[in-house]
Design a protein around this motif. Structure first.
Motif, PDB file in Angstrom:
ATOM      1  N   ASN A 572       0.849  -1.164   0.000  1.00  0.00           N
ATOM      2  CA  ASN A 572       0.000   0.000   0.000  1.00  0.00           C
ATOM      3  C   ASN A 572       0.898   1.231   0.000  1.00  0.00           C
ATOM      4  N   SER A 573       1.374   1.615  -1.172  1.00  0.00           N
ATOM      5  CA  SER A 573       2.355   2.701  -1.205  1.00  0.00           C
ATOM      6  C   SER A 573       1.705   4.021  -0.849  1.00  0.00           C
ATOM      7  N   LEU A 574       0.389   4.084  -1.002  1.00  0.00           N
ATOM      8  CA  LEU A 574      -0.333   5.302  -0.629  1.00  0.00           C
ATOM      9  C   LEU A 574      -0.151   5.583   0.851  1.00  0.00           C
ATOM     10  N   ASP A 575      -0.277   4.496   1.643  1.00  0.00           N
ATOM     11  CA  ASP A 575      -0.134   4.657   3.082  1.00  0.00           C
ATOM     12  C   ASP A 575       1.265   5.091   3.453  1.00  0.00           C
ATOM     13  N   LYS A 577       3.453   6.830   1.631  1.00  0.00           N
ATOM     14  CA  LYS A 577       3.790   8.208   1.263  1.00  0.00           C
ATOM     15  C   LYS A 577       2.952   9.230   2.003  1.00  0.00           C
ATOM     16  N   TYR A 578       1.691   8.911   2.215  1.00  0.00           N
ATOM     17  CA  TYR A 578       0.826   9.945   2.763  1.00  0.00           C
ATOM     18  C   TYR A 578       0.378   9.680   4.186  1.00  0.00           C
ATOM     19  N   GLN A 579       0.952   8.659   4.814  1.00  0.00           N
ATOM     20  CA  GLN A 579       0.595   8.449   6.205  1.00  0.00           C
ATOM     21  C   GLN A 579       1.838   8.230   7.054  1.00  0.00           C
ATOM     22  N   LYS A 656      -4.574  11.759   0.205  1.00  0.00           N
ATOM     23  CA  LYS A 656      -5.017  10.367   0.103  1.00  0.00           C
ATOM     24  C   LYS A 656      -6.445  10.221  -0.425  1.00  0.00           C
ATOM     25  N   ILE A 659      -6.534  10.904  -4.225  1.00  0.00           N
ATOM     26  CA  ILE A 659      -5.888   9.868  -5.027  1.00  0.00           C
ATOM     27  C   ILE A 659      -6.750   8.619  -5.067  1.00  0.00           C
ATOM     28  N   LEU A 660      -7.357   8.282  -3.912  1.00  0.00           N
ATOM     29  CA  LEU A 660      -8.235   7.119  -3.892  1.00  0.00           C
ATOM     30  C   LEU A 660      -9.379   7.284  -4.861  1.00  0.00           C
ATOM     31  N   LEU A 663      -8.123   6.713  -8.330  1.00  0.00           N
ATOM     32  CA  LEU A 663      -7.907   5.288  -8.588  1.00  0.00           C
ATOM     33  C   LEU A 663      -9.230   4.572  -8.799  1.00  0.00           C
ATOM     34  N   GLN A 707     -10.529  10.157   6.696  1.00  0.00           N
ATOM     35  CA  GLN A 707      -9.143  10.618   6.706  1.00  0.00           C
ATOM     36  C   GLN A 707      -8.967  11.784   7.657  1.00  0.00           C
TER      37      GLN A 707
END
Lengths: 819, 98
Positions: A572-575, A577-579, A656, A659-660, A663, A707
Motif C-alpha cells: 500500500n504505497s499510498l499509506d 507516502k501519505y501516512q 489520500k 488519489i483514492l 484510482l 481521513q
C-alpha cells in the motif's frame, strides 16, 4: 530495502497464511474423514447450512441420539457422585466401542440403575416405617399399662379400654371411675399412637386440643433415634405420641389431623405380651430388611464402580461423536446425493497433513471413491492463526483481548513480550518486591504440570495462565529496582560509593546548601545519597518525568515504524507516502525534538527551562532564546521544525482521499470494458459474495471524513499520548512513597522500641502491608496501566485488530471447552 | 547495611588533588564503557540462544528480536538515569536531624 524482503519471516509476526478449500466427501467415508480431521485440529469448517434451523439439518437424528446418550451418561455420573464413589480414571485408550453398542449398553445400564434405585427406595421406606413402628411400640408401651379388665376377650388393636400411665395419676382417677362404671361401649375411650416430626409436635398438640375441645390426653416422648426422611434425605428427629380420646367422631377427626401433619399412626396392642411379641417380629423384620438394603447398596456400588471405570472414555466418545455430527451438519449434499460438500479454511502448512488424513479415512472406510480436496478462491478475509507455545500464549491473549489481528498484519505481541513487563517494572521498580514476585512466578512454573491438570478457581487460573508474564515482570522489576536503588525503599551502595559528599570537613552546610559531587557519576542507577534528602523528590520527579517522555516517544516511534512494515507488506504505497512519512515527521519534529532537548540538557548541564523553550517555540518562534539556548542555531532549527510540523498536517489530510477517488474512477472505467467480454464468468460465480467494491459505493465524503478523523486523532493524540506516558512517573512515585511510608513509619518505628512484642507486631504489619497493598494492589494497578499504554498508545499507531480468530474443528479444543 | 543518609555518619574527606581526568571526560568514558558492556551482553545472549534453542530461521529471528528489544530497553533505562546524574543542577540537601 531488498534486504528486508529477503529476511526470513519472523515466527509470531504475521498470522499464518491460510487457504480456502473445498472438500467433496463420499458418504461412506464422510464420518471417518471428519473425525480424523477433528483429531488433527487444523481445519475450520464454514457453516453452509446457516439458514436452516437445527431440526432441518441432515444428521439431526444422530445428534439427538448423542444428546440422549450424554444425558444418560450424566445420570450415571450423578449416581456415582451421590453414592460418594470416586471414579477411578482409566487413561488407557482401548479400542473404541461402536457407537450403537454403546447406546444399547447405556440404555441397559440406565434401566438397571433406575430399577435398583426404585427398589432400594421402596425398601428404605418400608425400613423406615418399621423403624418408626418399633419406636412407637417401645415408647408408647410406657404410656400404656396392661389392661386388667375382663373385656380383654375383645382385644383388638384399637381397644376401647382406657390405659393410664403412672405419671398422670390425678387425671387417671376420673377415667378409672368411668371405666369401672361402664365397659367398652361405642362412646368409650380410645387412643391413637403414632410418631410425628419433632418440629410439628407443638402445633399438632394444640390442634388436637382445639378439635377435641380439650377432651383428650396427649402423651409424648422423644424418639431416641433419628429417622432418615426419604424425601429430603436428611435425618429428622421425631416424637412418639399417644392421644387418648373418647368417641368415634373424635377418632376420625384425630386421624385426619394426623394425616395433615404427616404423623404416621401405628397400632399398638395394649397387652404387654402381645406388644412384646409384635416388637420381636418387628425387630426381626428390621434386621432382615437391613441386610437386604445393604446387599442392594453393595451391588449397586459394584455396578457403578464397574461403569465408572469406563465412564470418562465413554463421555469423551459421545462428545466427539456429537461434535462430528454437528460438523457434518454444516456440509451440504451435492446434486447426486452421494457426496457431501464442505468448505473451510486451513493453514497452508497443514495441506499435506490434511491430505494424508483424508487418504487414511478413504482407506479405513474401504470406500471406492477418493476424497477430493482442492483450493478455492475466497473473497472474504481469512481467519487469523498464530502458532503459540506456553510462553507466548499469554501475551497473544493479552493482545487478543483488545482485538484479534487482521489477517497477516503485524502482531504487536512480538514486542509486547518484552515491553509490557518492562513498562510494568518501570512503574514498580523495587528489587525487594521484584524478588517476591520472582518467587511467586517460580513456584507457579515449577508446579506447572500439577497445577495444569487441576481445576483451579478463576483467580488462580488467571494467575497460572500468566506465569511467564509474571516471571518476566519480576526479572525486569529486579533490574529497575537496582537502577532506582530501592530495596523495600532502602538504598544500598552495591555499585561503589556515592558520588556526593560534604563540601568541607565540618559538614556545616549539608543541611542548607547540600553536598557536592566530587567523583564520577554513580556507575549504575540512582546515587544512594538521594534517599532521605530534602531535594530527593525534585530530582527524582524531574528524572522520572523525562524518562517517561523518552520511553513514550521511543514506543510510539516503534508503532509508526510497524505501520510502515504493514503498508509495505500489503503493498500500500499510498499509506507509506501519505501516512507514514508525515506521521514520523510530525511526531519527531515536535516530541522527538523535545527528547533531543532533554538529552542535550543532561549532557551539557545547562540551566535551560525546557517548558519555556517548548511553549515559546509555538507562541513566538522568532524570539531570541537568551539563557534557554542549548545549542547554537537553535532558533532557526526550531522554526524549521515548526514549519515541517505544520506542513505535515495537510499532507496527512488531503492527498489520500483525492488519489483514492482517482484510482476508483480509473478502475470503474476499466471495468465497463471488461464486463462486456466476461459476462459468462460473472454468471457462474454465484456463491462468492461480491466483495469487490461496487463503484457507485465509493463515497468520497465518507473517505474524506475518515481521513480527517484519522489526521485529527493522530495530531491531537501525539500530545495526549505523550502526556499519557507520564503515568510511568506517577505510578513509580506512588509505589516508592508507599514503600517508604511502610518502611519508615511501620518497621522503623516499631524497631525503635526495645520490646520484642512490639517489634514482632511491627514486622507482621509491615509484611501484611507489603504483601497486600504493594505486592497485590500495586502490581495489579501497574499491570493495568502498562496494559493501557500498550493497547492505546502503542497499538493505535498501527494496529487495526478487526480480524477473527481461527477456530478449527478440534477434539482437543472440545475437551478444554467443556471442562 | 542500612546506609541511608539519616543514619550514617558522613565522614569528612579531604579533597586530594589527583592528576586524573576531569569529571566530565571521565563520566563520558564511563558512559561509553558501560554502553559497550550492554552491547557485549546482548551479543552474548543472542549467541547463547542461537546455540541452545535453534529451531529454524523464523524462530531464531523472533528470539533475536526479543533479545535486542530487551537489551535496548535495559540500556535506555540505565543511560537515562546515568545521563541525568552526570551534570546535576541540584544536589542532595540533607534533612534536619531530629
Amino acid at each position: 530495502m531488498e534486504y528486508i524482503d529477503n529476511l526470513p519471516s519472523m515466527d509470531l509476526m504475521r498470522s499464518e497464511k491460510m487457504m480456502f478449500v473445498q472438500l467433496i466427501l463420499p458418504v461412506e467415508s464422510a464420518h471417518r474423514a471428519v473425525s480424523y480431521l477433528g483429531q488433527l485440529g487444523l481445519m475450520q469448517f464454514r457453516d453452509l447450512n446457516d439458514d436452516k434451523s437445527p431440526f432441518q439439518r441432515t444428521f439431526v437424528n444422530q445428534v439427538k441420539r448423542c444428546a440422549e446418550m450424554s444425558r444418560k451418561l450424566r445420570f450415571i455420573k450423578d449416581q456415582i457422585h451421590k453414592a460418594c464413589l470416586t471414579p477411578s480414571s482409566n487413561s488407557s485408550s482401548q479400542s473404541d466401542t461402536d457407537l450403537e453398542e454403546l447406546e444399547i449398553q447405556l440404555a441397559e445400564h440406565e434401566h438397571g440403575l433406575s430399577e435398583m434405585n426404585a427398589n432400594s427406595e421402596k425398601l428404605q421406606q418400608t425400613y423406615n416405617e418399621l423403624l418408626e413402628f418399633k419406636m412407637v411400640l417401645q415408647k408408647a408401651g410406657d404410656f400404656l399399662l396392661p389392661s386388667e379388665s375382663p373385656m380383654t376377650g375383645q382385644d383388638t388393636e384399637l381397644n376401647d379400654n382406657v390405659h393410664i400411665s403412672d405419671d398422670y395419676a390425678d387425671t387417671s382417677s376420673l377415667l378409672d371411675q368411668e371405666m369401672l362404671n361402664g365397659h367398652s361401649t361405642q362412646c368409650g375411650v380410645g387412643f391413637v399412637s403414632g410418631i410425628v416430626p419433632k418440629s410439628k409436635v407443638l402445633r399438632f398438640e394444640r390442634m388436637l386440643f382445639r378439635t377435641t375441645r380439650g377432651n383428650m390426653l396427649f402423651n409424648q416422648a422423644p424418639a431416641y433415634d433419628q429417622i432418615l426422611d426419604p424425601a429430603t434425605n436428611e435425618m429428622v428427629e421425631k416424637t412418639v405420641f399417644v392421644v387418648s380420646f373418647s368417641g368415634e367422631q373424635v377418632r376420625v377427626k384425630i386421624l385426619n389431623i394426623c394425616e395433615a401433619f404427616g404423623a404416621n399412626c401405628y397400632p399398638v396392642p395394649e397387652e404387654m405380651t402381645k406388644r412384646r411379641h409384635i416388637t420381636q417380629e418387628v425387630l426381626s423384620h428390621l434386621s432382615d430388611l437391613k441386610t437386604t438394603l445393604e446387599a442392594g447398596l453393595c451391588h449397586r456400588d459394584k455396578v457403578l464402580t464397574s461403569i465408572g471405570f469406563h465412564l470418562p472414555k465413554w463421555m469423551n466418545m459421545v462428545k466427539r461423536e456429537k461434535a462430528v455430527y454437528d460438523t457434518l451438519n454444516m456440509l451440504n449434499f451435492d446434486v447426486t446425493k452421494k457426496c457431501l460438500v464442505g468448505e473451510g479454511w486451513c493453514p497452508i502448512f497443514a495441506k499435506t497433513k490434511i491430505q494424508e488424513a483424508l487418504q487414511r479415512a478413504t482407506c479405513d472406510s474401504n470406500s471406492q471413491a477418493d476424497i477430493i480436496f482442492h483450493v478455492k478462491d475466497s473473497l472474504e478475509s481469512p481467519p487469523t492463526y498464530f502458532q503459540t507455545n506456553n510462553f507466548t500464549n499469554a501475551y497473544q491473549e493479552i493482545v487478543n483481548a483488545y482485538g484479534v489481528a487482521k489477517y497477516q498484519e503485524a502482531n504487536p505481541a512480538v514486542y509486547t513480550i518484552i515491553t509490557f513487563p518492562f513498562l510494568f517494572a518501570v512503574m514498580v521498580g523495587d528489587w525487594g518486591h521484584g524478588i517476591c514476585l520472582l518467587l511467586g512466578a517460580l513456584i507457579l512454573i515449577v508446579r506447572e504440570k500439577k497445577l495444569g491438570s487441576q481445576k483451579l478457581g478463576s483467580f488462580m487460573e488467571m494467575l497460572f495462565g500468566g506465569r511467564y508474564v509474571l516471571l518476566l515482570m519480576s526479572l525486569f522489576s529486579i533490574y529497575c529496582g537496582l537502577i532506582y536503588n530501592e530495596f523495600f525503599s532502602v538504598p544500598f551502595n552495591i555499585f561503589g560509593s556515592s558520588a556526593y559528599r560534604c563540601r568541607d570537613a565540618t559538614c556545616s552546610e549539608s543541611r542548607s546548601i547540600g553536598l557536592i559531587k566530587y567523583q564520577d557519576t554513580y556507575p549504575f542507577g540512582v546515587d544512594p545519597s538521594w534517599r532521605g534528602s530534602r531535594s530527593e523528590l525534585p530530582f527524582l520527579n524531574s528524572l522520572k518525568m523525562k524518562m517517561s517522555i523518552l520511553f513514550g516517544i521511543a514506543q510510539m516511534n516503534l508503532g509508526i515504524i510497524l505501520s510502515y512494515f504493514n503498508a509495505r507488506h500489503f503493498r500500500n504505497s499510498l499509506d507509506i507516502k501519505y501516512q507514514f512519512v508525515p506521521q514520523m515527521i510530525f511526531l519527531n519534529s515536535l516530541f522527538g525534538y523535545l527528547s533531543l532537548l532533554i538529552i542535550t540538557k543532561w549532557c551539557t548541564g545547562s540551566k535551560a527551562d525546557l517548558y519555556h523553550v517548548m511553549i515559546y517555540m509555538f507562541l513566538s518562534p522568532f524570539e531570541d532564546l537568551g539563557e534557554n539556548q542549548l545549542f547554537s542555531g537553535q532558533t532557526f532549527f526550531q522554526v524549521m521544525l515548526l514549519l515541517l510540523a505544520v506542513i505535515t498536517v495537510p499532507w496527512m489530510l488531503f492527498p489520500k482521499p483525492f488519489i483514492l477517488k482517482r484510482l476508483q474512477s480509473e478502475r470503474f472505467q476499466g471495468r465497463t470494458y471488461q464486463s462486456l467480454e466476461t459476462s459468462d464468468i460473472y454468471n457462474d460465480v454465484e456463491f462468492d459474495s461480491a466483495s469487490q467494491p461496487d463503484p457507485e459505493e465509493f463515497d468520497f465524503t465518507e473517505v474524506f471524513v475518515h481521513q480527517m478523523i484519522h489526521t485529527i486523532e493522530f495530531v491531537l493524540g501525539a500530545v495526549s499520548n505523550t502526556a499519557s506516558y507520564l503515568r510511568l512517573w506517577a505510578l513509580s512515585l506512588a509505589h516508592s512513597e508507599l514503600s517508604t511510608v511502610f518502611y519508615e513509619k511501620v518497621l522503623l518505628l516499631a524497631w525503635g522500641y526495645d520490646s520484642l512484642v512490639i517489634r514482632l507486631v511491627g514486622l507482621a504489619v509491615f509484611a501484611f502491608a507489603t504483601a497486600f497493598i504493594l505486592l497485590m494492589m500495586e502490581t495489579l494497578s501497574a499491570f493495568l496501566h502498562a496494559l493501557r499504554l500498550h493497547w492505546v498508545e502503542f497499538q493505535n499507531k498501527f494496529y487495526s485488530g478487526d480480524g477473527y480468530k481461527f477456530e478449527p474443528f478440534s477434539f482437543a479444543a472440545l475437551n478444554d471447552g467443556e471442562d | 547495611m542500612w546506609s541511608t543518609p539519616l543514619h550514617r555518619k558522613i565522614s569528612p574527606v579531604t579533597v586530594v588533588e589527583v592528576k586524573e581526568l576531569p569529571l566530565g571526560k571521565a563520566s563520558e568514558m564511563g558512559f561509553l564503557v558501560t554502553t559497550l558492556i550492554f552491547v557485549v551482553v546482548g551479543v552474548i545472549a543472542s549467541l547463547l540462544t542461537r546455540i541452545c534453542c535453534n529451531k529454524g530461521p523464523s524462530t531464531n529471528l523472533l528470539l533475536l528480536t526479543l533479545i535486542i528489544t530487551a537489551t535496548v530497553c535495559c540500556w535506555m533505562m540505565w543511560a537515562i538515569v546515568y545521563l541525568a546524574q552526570m551534570n546535576p543542577l541540584i544536589v542532595p540537601i540533607l534533612n534536619e536531624v531530629e
